[in-house]
Scaffold this active site. Structure first.
Site, PDB file in Angstrom:
ATOM      1  CE  LYS A  90      -3.618 -45.891 -54.656  1.00  0.00           C
ATOM      2  NZ  LYS A  90      -3.030 -46.397 -55.924  1.00  0.00           N
ATOM      3  CD  GLU A 112      -0.850 -44.169 -46.996  1.00  0.00           C
ATOM      4  OE1 GLU A 112      -1.324 -43.462 -46.075  1.00  0.00           O
ATOM      5  OE2 GLU A 112      -1.553 -44.797 -47.809  1.00  0.00           O
ATOM      6  CB  SER A 374      -6.904 -50.048 -61.043  1.00  0.00           C
ATOM      7  OG  SER A 374      -5.628 -50.462 -61.494  1.00  0.00           O
TER       8      SER A 374
HETATM    9  C1  LIG Z   1      -2.463 -47.638 -56.090  1.00  0.00           C
HETATM   10  C2  LIG Z   1      -2.898 -48.366 -57.289  1.00  0.00           C
HETATM   11  C3  LIG Z   1      -3.196 -49.748 -57.284  1.00  0.00           C
HETATM   12  C4  LIG Z   1      -2.998 -50.607 -56.080  1.00  0.00           C
HETATM   13  O1  LIG Z   1      -3.757 -50.283 -54.967  1.00  0.00           O
HETATM   14  P1  LIG Z   1      -5.049 -51.080 -54.539  1.00  0.00           P
HETATM   15  O2  LIG Z   1      -5.363 -50.552 -53.193  1.00  0.00           O
HETATM   16  O3  LIG Z   1      -4.696 -52.547 -54.525  1.00  0.00           O
HETATM   17  O4  LIG Z   1      -6.100 -50.800 -55.537  1.00  0.00           O
HETATM   18  C5  LIG Z   1      -3.654 -50.332 -58.448  1.00  0.00           C
HETATM   19  N1  LIG Z   1      -3.794 -49.627 -59.589  1.00  0.00           N
HETATM   20  C6  LIG Z   1      -3.513 -48.316 -59.647  1.00  0.00           C
HETATM   21  C7  LIG Z   1      -3.685 -47.596 -60.933  1.00  0.00           C
HETATM   22  C8  LIG Z   1      -3.064 -47.644 -58.505  1.00  0.00           C
HETATM   23  O5  LIG Z   1      -2.780 -46.341 -58.578  1.00  0.00           O
END
Ligand SMILES: *Cc1c(COP(=O)(O)O)cnc(C)c1O
Length: 389
Positions: A90, A112, A374
């Site tokens: 993020k 948000e 992610s």
């Molecule tokens: C917020 C988040 C997501 C989901 O958001 P996307 O916009 O779909 O990437 C996925 N993995 C993690 C670790 C997150 O913090």
């Protein structure tokens, strides 16, 4: 690049667009032109990449998960977005937005947050860049995520409770948009995924595509057969998919199957939703027979959203990406499995993508598969412990 969307109206085929109140139009148009100019300015792009290198810790490594590879009969590589500062992808986006706010001369940002991940990334960028920051958060989430609320406050951000609706992410987005209308002259809205009215999905994609660009250059001549990412709003998946979209590599997005796709308790907007307008954009969304938005459900807060970025809706309809689901239970198993076998505790969101790979191992045999990891799972440990896994 065969896909040069969005078009001038912010459309990805029939999806996307700018379904926003009249009062926001000047700000959206200003943002569109400021972004275009900034993204073509070497000094801006250089500053963004310098911060990603020195502060965020990019490039993130590609790690060969040998233990899981052996077990699966698949060559599994992890793109380690979990190693970014603040623990997820993020921050790639919030650094970019922070620099845009400064360029527009806006001293204040709003954002948000659901579980607090995007809130913490926003608060971090604001602290670094000397911006004032307010984060809208549902009251139910504030209660569930006390530690992240404190973290944001520690970083100098004010957390604004949202009690409308169910008091969760969807309501926080709506409230942030409402607040933006009345403060737009001094305030930039730092949205957390590839969602919202044009130009937000475009801007967030551009700030996240560093993931896929790095992947290509790190792999050199070699190309993976399959790349897999989880999909909430869709920003980490878009970041890794977009540079690969016409490469011939198979791309798989994994949505939250929640308690099961035969129930109503899931977050599978692309797999099980229908086109409609949510948060300023035409996209696939979870809705009832009357077209009212439904609550989503997922064990992972980051996937608990009833809509999805409009460009994913376009990719789905064009057959450029395949969208699948993994349930809460499968994600929990994958969470424990990666922890035990590789010494990496993944975010529950990312564990959905791993769960799909695990389930599909037989059909992936012998292939090179990249999982976009992610985020890290430290934030989820308490929740998982309470479930007794
Ligand atoms: C917020 C988040 C997501 C989901 O958001 P996307 O916009 O779909 O990437 C996925 N993995 C993690 C670790 C997150 O913090």
């Amino acid at each position: 690049m065969t896909v040069s969307l969005p078009d001038r109206r912010g459309r990805y085929g029939e999806f996307g667009g700018r379904f926003a109140p009249e009062t926001l139009m000047p700000a959206l148009l200003e943002l569109e032109s400021v972004f275009e100019e900034a993204w073509g300015d070497e000094a801006f792009v250089g500053e963004y990449h310098r911060i990603l290198a020195d502060f965020v810790g990019r490039p993130t490594p590609i790690y060969e998960a040998s233990n899981l590879s052996k077990e699966l009969g698949v060559r599994l590589l992890l793109k380690r977005e979990d190693l970014n500062h603040t623990g997820a992808h993020k921050i790639n986006n919030t650094i970019g937005h922070g620099l845009l706010a400064k360029r527009m001369g806006k001293p204040r940002i709003i954002a948000e947050t659901g579980a607090g991940q995007h809130g913490v990334a926003s608060a971090t960028a604001a602290a670094l860049l000397g911006l004032e920051c307010e984060v809208f958060m549902g009251v139910k989430d504030i209660e569930r995520q006390a530690l992240n609320v404190y973290r944001m406050e520690l970083l100098g951000t004010r957390v604004v409770p949202v009690s409308s609706g169910a008091g969760t992410l969807k309501d926080a987005v709506s409230e942030a948009m409402r607040s933006w209308v009345s403060t737009v002259n001094t305030t930039h809205y730092m949205i957390g995924s590839v969602v919202g009215p044009h130009p937000f999905p475009l801007i967030v994609r551009e700030f996240q595509k560093v993931i896929g660009e790095e992947l290509l250059s790190q792999m050199g001549e070699e190309r993976p057969d399959v790349v897999v990412a989880c999909v909430g709003g869709g920003s980490n998946a878009m970041g890794v998919f977009y540079p690969l979209i016409d490469s011939g590599i198979e791309l798989i997005g994994v949505e939250a199957g929640g308690l099961g796709t035969e129930t109503l308790a899931h977050g599978a907007s692309l797999s099980l939703g229908r086109p409609g307008v949510l948060h300023g954009s035409m996209t696939y969304m979870l809705q009832d027979e009357e077209g009212q938005v439904r609550e989503a459900h997922s064990i992972s807060a980051g996937l608990d959203y009833p809509g999805v970025g409009p460009e994913h809706a376009y990719f789905k309809d064009k057959g450029l990406v395949r969208y699948e689901t993994a349930t809460d239970a499968e994600a929990l198993d994958a969470f424990a499995w990666l922890s035990r076998k590789e010494g990496i505790i993944p975010a529950l969101e990312s564990a959905h993508a791993l769960a799909w790979i695990r389930r599909e191992a037989a059909s992936l045999a012998g292939k090179t598969v990249v999982l976009n990891l992610s985020g890290r799972g430290d934030k989820d440990v308490q929740q998982v412990a309470a479930l007794g896994v």
